[in-house]
Every structure is written in C-alpha cells, then in structure tokens.
Design a protein around this motif. Structure first.
Motif, PDB file in Angstrom:
ATOM      1  N   SER A 110      75.564  67.123 -39.507  1.00 13.21           N
ATOM      2  CA  SER A 110      75.098  66.242 -40.464  1.00 13.21           C
ATOM      3  C   SER A 110      74.511  64.861 -39.928  1.00 13.21           C
ATOM      4  O   SER A 110      73.363  64.572 -40.528  1.00 13.21           O
ATOM      5  CB  SER A 110      76.317  65.890 -41.471  1.00 13.21           C
ATOM      6  OG  SER A 110      77.394  65.232 -40.702  1.00 13.21           O
ATOM      7  N   VAL A 111      74.847  64.595 -38.676  1.00  9.49           N
ATOM      8  CA  VAL A 111      74.384  63.737 -38.107  1.00  9.49           C
ATOM      9  C   VAL A 111      72.811  64.265 -37.698  1.00  9.49           C
ATOM     10  O   VAL A 111      71.723  63.478 -37.578  1.00  9.49           O
ATOM     11  CB  VAL A 111      75.223  63.209 -36.897  1.00  9.49           C
ATOM     12  CG1 VAL A 111      74.220  62.332 -35.866  1.00  9.49           C
ATOM     13  CG2 VAL A 111      76.410  62.736 -37.061  1.00  9.49           C
ATOM     14  N   TYR A 112      72.592  65.539 -37.269  1.00  7.57           N
ATOM     15  CA  TYR A 112      71.500  66.151 -36.890  1.00  7.57           C
ATOM     16  C   TYR A 112      70.305  66.025 -37.757  1.00  7.57           C
ATOM     17  O   TYR A 112      69.226  65.584 -37.929  1.00  7.57           O
ATOM     18  CB  TYR A 112      71.783  67.524 -36.475  1.00  7.57           C
ATOM     19  CG  TYR A 112      70.467  68.365 -36.040  1.00  7.57           C
ATOM     20  CD1 TYR A 112      69.757  68.436 -34.891  1.00  7.57           C
ATOM     21  CD2 TYR A 112      69.851  69.290 -36.996  1.00  7.57           C
ATOM     22  CE1 TYR A 112      69.064  68.927 -34.381  1.00  7.57           C
ATOM     23  CE2 TYR A 112      68.723  69.794 -36.587  1.00  7.57           C
ATOM     24  CZ  TYR A 112      68.012  69.815 -35.386  1.00  7.57           C
ATOM     25  OH  TYR A 112      67.140  70.548 -35.000  1.00  7.57           O
ATOM     26  N   ARG A 113      71.069  66.522 -39.165  1.00  5.35           N
ATOM     27  CA  ARG A 113      70.031  66.327 -40.310  1.00  5.35           C
ATOM     28  C   ARG A 113      69.752  64.936 -40.773  1.00  5.35           C
ATOM     29  O   ARG A 113      68.635  64.668 -41.217  1.00  5.35           O
ATOM     30  CB  ARG A 113      70.747  67.105 -41.600  1.00  5.35           C
ATOM     31  CG  ARG A 113      70.978  68.629 -41.593  1.00  5.35           C
ATOM     32  CD  ARG A 113      71.209  69.266 -42.684  1.00  5.35           C
ATOM     33  NE  ARG A 113      72.766  69.113 -43.285  1.00  5.35           N
ATOM     34  CZ  ARG A 113      73.567  69.389 -42.863  1.00  5.35           C
ATOM     35  NH1 ARG A 113      73.659  70.415 -42.105  1.00  5.35           N
ATOM     36  NH2 ARG A 113      74.994  69.263 -43.439  1.00  5.35           N
ATOM     37  N   ALA A 129      74.091  54.890 -31.342  1.00  4.48           N
ATOM     38  CA  ALA A 129      75.397  55.212 -31.924  1.00  4.48           C
ATOM     39  C   ALA A 129      75.101  56.586 -31.723  1.00  4.48           C
ATOM     40  O   ALA A 129      76.203  57.242 -31.672  1.00  4.48           O
ATOM     41  CB  ALA A 129      75.727  54.431 -32.995  1.00  4.48           C
ATOM     42  N   ILE A 130      74.045  57.266 -32.124  1.00  4.59           N
ATOM     43  CA  ILE A 130      73.851  58.830 -32.348  1.00  4.59           C
ATOM     44  C   ILE A 130      74.049  59.265 -30.670  1.00  4.59           C
ATOM     45  O   ILE A 130      74.704  60.325 -30.748  1.00  4.59           O
ATOM     46  CB  ILE A 130      72.486  59.137 -32.868  1.00  4.59           C
ATOM     47  CG1 ILE A 130      72.614  58.944 -34.340  1.00  4.59           C
ATOM     48  CG2 ILE A 130      72.040  60.720 -32.490  1.00  4.59           C
ATOM     49  CD1 ILE A 130      71.179  59.061 -35.013  1.00  4.59           C
ATOM     50  N   CYS A 131      73.588  58.680 -29.992  1.00  2.60           N
ATOM     51  CA  CYS A 131      73.713  59.202 -28.506  1.00  2.60           C
ATOM     52  C   CYS A 131      75.482  58.941 -28.211  1.00  2.60           C
ATOM     53  O   CYS A 131      75.845  59.972 -27.634  1.00  2.60           O
ATOM     54  CB  CYS A 131      73.098  57.996 -27.605  1.00  2.60           C
ATOM     55  SG  CYS A 131      71.188  58.185 -27.610  1.00  2.60           S
ATOM     56  N   ASP A 132      75.854  57.895 -28.487  1.00  2.35           N
ATOM     57  CA  ASP A 132      77.157  57.805 -28.103  1.00  2.35           C
ATOM     58  C   ASP A 132      78.066  58.838 -28.911  1.00  2.35           C
ATOM     59  O   ASP A 132      79.082  59.503 -28.243  1.00  2.35           O
ATOM     60  CB  ASP A 132      77.841  56.552 -28.322  1.00  2.35           C
ATOM     61  CG  ASP A 132      77.159  55.295 -27.644  1.00  2.35           C
ATOM     62  OD1 ASP A 132      77.005  55.875 -26.458  1.00  2.35           O
ATOM     63  OD2 ASP A 132      77.287  54.298 -28.198  1.00  2.35           O
ATOM     64  N   MET A 153      69.294  66.895 -30.149  1.00  5.24           N
ATOM     65  CA  MET A 153      69.425  65.645 -30.776  1.00  5.24           C
ATOM     66  C   MET A 153      69.114  64.561 -29.703  1.00  5.24           C
ATOM     67  O   MET A 153      68.537  63.798 -29.643  1.00  5.24           O
ATOM     68  CB  MET A 153      70.796  65.416 -31.120  1.00  5.24           C
ATOM     69  CG  MET A 153      71.180  66.086 -32.428  1.00  5.24           C
ATOM     70  SD  MET A 153      72.814  66.102 -32.907  1.00  5.24           S
ATOM     71  CE  MET A 153      73.163  64.312 -33.564  1.00  5.24           C
ATOM     72  N   LEU A 154      69.542  64.852 -28.237  1.00  3.83           N
ATOM     73  CA  LEU A 154      69.328  63.653 -27.342  1.00  3.83           C
ATOM     74  C   LEU A 154      67.579  63.798 -26.848  1.00  3.83           C
ATOM     75  O   LEU A 154      67.151  62.786 -26.533  1.00  3.83           O
ATOM     76  CB  LEU A 154      70.283  63.773 -26.359  1.00  3.83           C
ATOM     77  CG  LEU A 154      71.667  63.524 -26.613  1.00  3.83           C
ATOM     78  CD1 LEU A 154      72.686  64.012 -25.598  1.00  3.83           C
ATOM     79  CD2 LEU A 154      71.769  62.169 -26.920  1.00  3.83           C
ATOM     80  N   MET A 155      67.477  65.170 -26.871  1.00  7.26           N
ATOM     81  CA  MET A 155      65.951  65.290 -26.117  1.00  7.26           C
ATOM     82  C   MET A 155      64.956  64.703 -27.219  1.00  7.26           C
ATOM     83  O   MET A 155      63.985  64.241 -26.730  1.00  7.26           O
ATOM     84  CB  MET A 155      65.643  67.120 -26.036  1.00  7.26           C
ATOM     85  CG  MET A 155      66.410  67.510 -24.875  1.00  7.26           C
ATOM     86  SD  MET A 155      66.348  66.783 -23.304  1.00  7.26           S
ATOM     87  CE  MET A 155      64.716  67.430 -23.015  1.00  7.26           C
ATOM     88  N   ILE A 166      65.799  53.313 -26.084  1.00 11.90           N
ATOM     89  CA  ILE A 166      66.698  54.369 -26.764  1.00 11.90           C
ATOM     90  C   ILE A 166      66.287  55.801 -26.017  1.00 11.90           C
ATOM     91  O   ILE A 166      67.240  56.422 -25.709  1.00 11.90           O
ATOM     92  CB  ILE A 166      66.142  54.627 -28.421  1.00 11.90           C
ATOM     93  CG1 ILE A 166      66.515  53.723 -29.112  1.00 11.90           C
ATOM     94  CG2 ILE A 166      66.392  56.102 -28.767  1.00 11.90           C
ATOM     95  CD1 ILE A 166      67.732  53.289 -29.428  1.00 11.90           C
ATOM     96  N   GLN A 167      65.226  55.841 -25.575  1.00 13.18           N
ATOM     97  CA  GLN A 167      64.693  56.696 -24.443  1.00 13.18           C
ATOM     98  C   GLN A 167      65.678  56.806 -23.398  1.00 13.18           C
ATOM     99  O   GLN A 167      66.243  57.751 -22.841  1.00 13.18           O
ATOM    100  CB  GLN A 167      63.349  56.688 -24.146  1.00 13.18           C
ATOM    101  CG  GLN A 167      62.324  57.102 -25.061  1.00 13.18           C
ATOM    102  CD  GLN A 167      60.819  56.849 -24.709  1.00 13.18           C
ATOM    103  OE1 GLN A 167      60.506  56.324 -23.681  1.00 13.18           O
ATOM    104  NE2 GLN A 167      60.086  57.136 -25.514  1.00 13.18           N
ATOM    105  N   GLN A 168      65.828  55.631 -22.605  1.00 15.13           N
ATOM    106  CA  GLN A 168      66.801  55.445 -21.683  1.00 15.13           C
ATOM    107  C   GLN A 168      68.298  55.737 -21.962  1.00 15.13           C
ATOM    108  O   GLN A 168      69.012  56.433 -21.355  1.00 15.13           O
ATOM    109  CB  GLN A 168      66.834  53.824 -20.961  1.00 15.13           C
ATOM    110  CG  GLN A 168      67.411  53.925 -19.755  1.00 15.13           C
ATOM    111  CD  GLN A 168      66.924  54.828 -18.538  1.00 15.13           C
ATOM    112  OE1 GLN A 168      65.856  54.922 -18.344  1.00 15.13           O
ATOM    113  NE2 GLN A 168      68.134  55.016 -17.976  1.00 15.13           N
ATOM    114  N   LYS A 169      68.700  55.518 -23.208  1.00 15.44           N
ATOM    115  CA  LYS A 169      70.042  55.544 -23.510  1.00 15.44           C
ATOM    116  C   LYS A 169      70.151  57.170 -23.614  1.00 15.44           C
ATOM    117  O   LYS A 169      71.212  57.717 -23.336  1.00 15.44           O
ATOM    118  CB  LYS A 169      70.337  54.865 -24.867  1.00 15.44           C
ATOM    119  CG  LYS A 169      71.412  55.229 -25.613  1.00 15.44           C
ATOM    120  CD  LYS A 169      72.808  54.376 -24.813  1.00 15.44           C
ATOM    121  CE  LYS A 169      74.021  54.505 -25.586  1.00 15.44           C
ATOM    122  NZ  LYS A 169      75.344  54.028 -25.211  1.00 15.44           N
TER     123      LYS A 169
END
Length: 182
Positions: A110-113, A129-132, A153-155, A166-169
C-alpha cells in the motif's frame, strides 16, 4: 518511537505500551484505538465530513503502532490508499516503522501504491518517512520484503525528479539495509 503528546487522550496508553505495563488492559486500549481509527474509515466511506478530528486520528494511528502487532495493518494500509493529508500519512508511516511486521506485505504494497500514485504529491518529509518505513519492514521481514518491493521503492527515490536530500536518504537507507547482511 515518536514523542508523546501530553495533551492527548491516548497519552496514558502510549506511556504504558512503551513501558510494557499493560497486561489485561491491552484489549480495552485496542478498542479505544479501533474507535479512533474508525474515524478514518468513516471518512473514506463518506459517513462523516472528511478532514474532521485530525489530531485524534493522528494519536490513534501513533498508538496503533505501539502495540507491535498486525491487528491494525489493514486499517493502516487503507490510509495509503485513500488519504491525502500529509500529517495523517506521516503518522501512519511512523506507526508502521514501529511495527515492522508485515507478513502479507499488505503495508509495503500500500505504501508502494501511494508512492507511485499520481493523485498525491508527497512532501519531502513523507518521502523521507517512506525510506524509514521501508528499512523497518525490510529489517524485520528480511530478504523477501527487500526484493519484492523495498528495493524498487528506494531506487525510485534516486531519480532526478526528487530533491538531493531525498536521494541521499534513499542511498543511506539502502546502505543500512546492506549492513543488515540479509
């Protein structure tokens, strides 16, 4: 675990859950949290005026993450499918980070969507927060979560459309996952 709002009706529950002193009270508290989360579901299905009681909804979401169970996973996943209010989305991401346990990958999906949805432009605080959250789920669930969605998701957050922070995170999160030696 987030800072506790001392003015919240949920304060006592949050303190007790964090300290581990709850025992038989847990069922009573779960009912209170369920009632708070029901406000969100009522919004999504048009029962009440959308956007009311935001502070109570946020506290219910935060508290749901402190139980450390999958009891609220379905309701939390509904948030990502229906919500546009960043403070509620961020609260849900924090709750999921606290839980980490996502055996059906319902939360990660659901986060991915939400992340790839065109209906919501996510602020940097939510992308961070999505990264965390992705890290927390991958840490708890292991390699299958990483390879099913976590890595994608991270890529995606490395693309040029996202701010350098955000890229760095995202890079730091991927590095932390690699250090887990899954």
């Amino acid at each position: 675990v987030k800072n506790i709002n001392e003015n919240s009706d949920y304060t006592h529950i949050q303190i007790e859950l964090i300290s581990g002193n709850y025992g038989t009270k847990e069922l009573i508290w779960k009912k209170k949290v369920e009632r708070g989360l029901q406000l969100l579901q009522n919004d999504y299905f048009g029962i009440f005026k959308y956007g009311e009681n935001i502070p109570e909804k946020i506290e219910a979401i935060h508290t749901s993450g402190l139980f450390g169970t999958t009891d609220f996973n379905h309701t939390l996943s509904l948030i990502f499918l229906n919500e546009t209010e960043p403070s509620i989305i961020n609260a849900a991401l924090q709750a999921i980070s606290n839980i980490g346990y996502d055996p059906k990958e319902e939360l990660l999906q659901s986060v991915y969507r939400m992340q790839f949805s065109k209906k919501t432009i996510l602020p940097d605080s939510t992308l961070s927060a999505i990264c965390d959250t992705t890290y927390s789920i991958c840490r708890f669930m292991g390699r299958p979560a990483l390879y099913s969605l976590g890595k994608d998701m991270l890529m995606e957050l490395l693309s040029d459309q996202y701010d350098k922070k955000i890229q760095q995170k995202s890079i730091e999160t991927l590095q932390k996952i690699l250090l887990l030696e899954m």
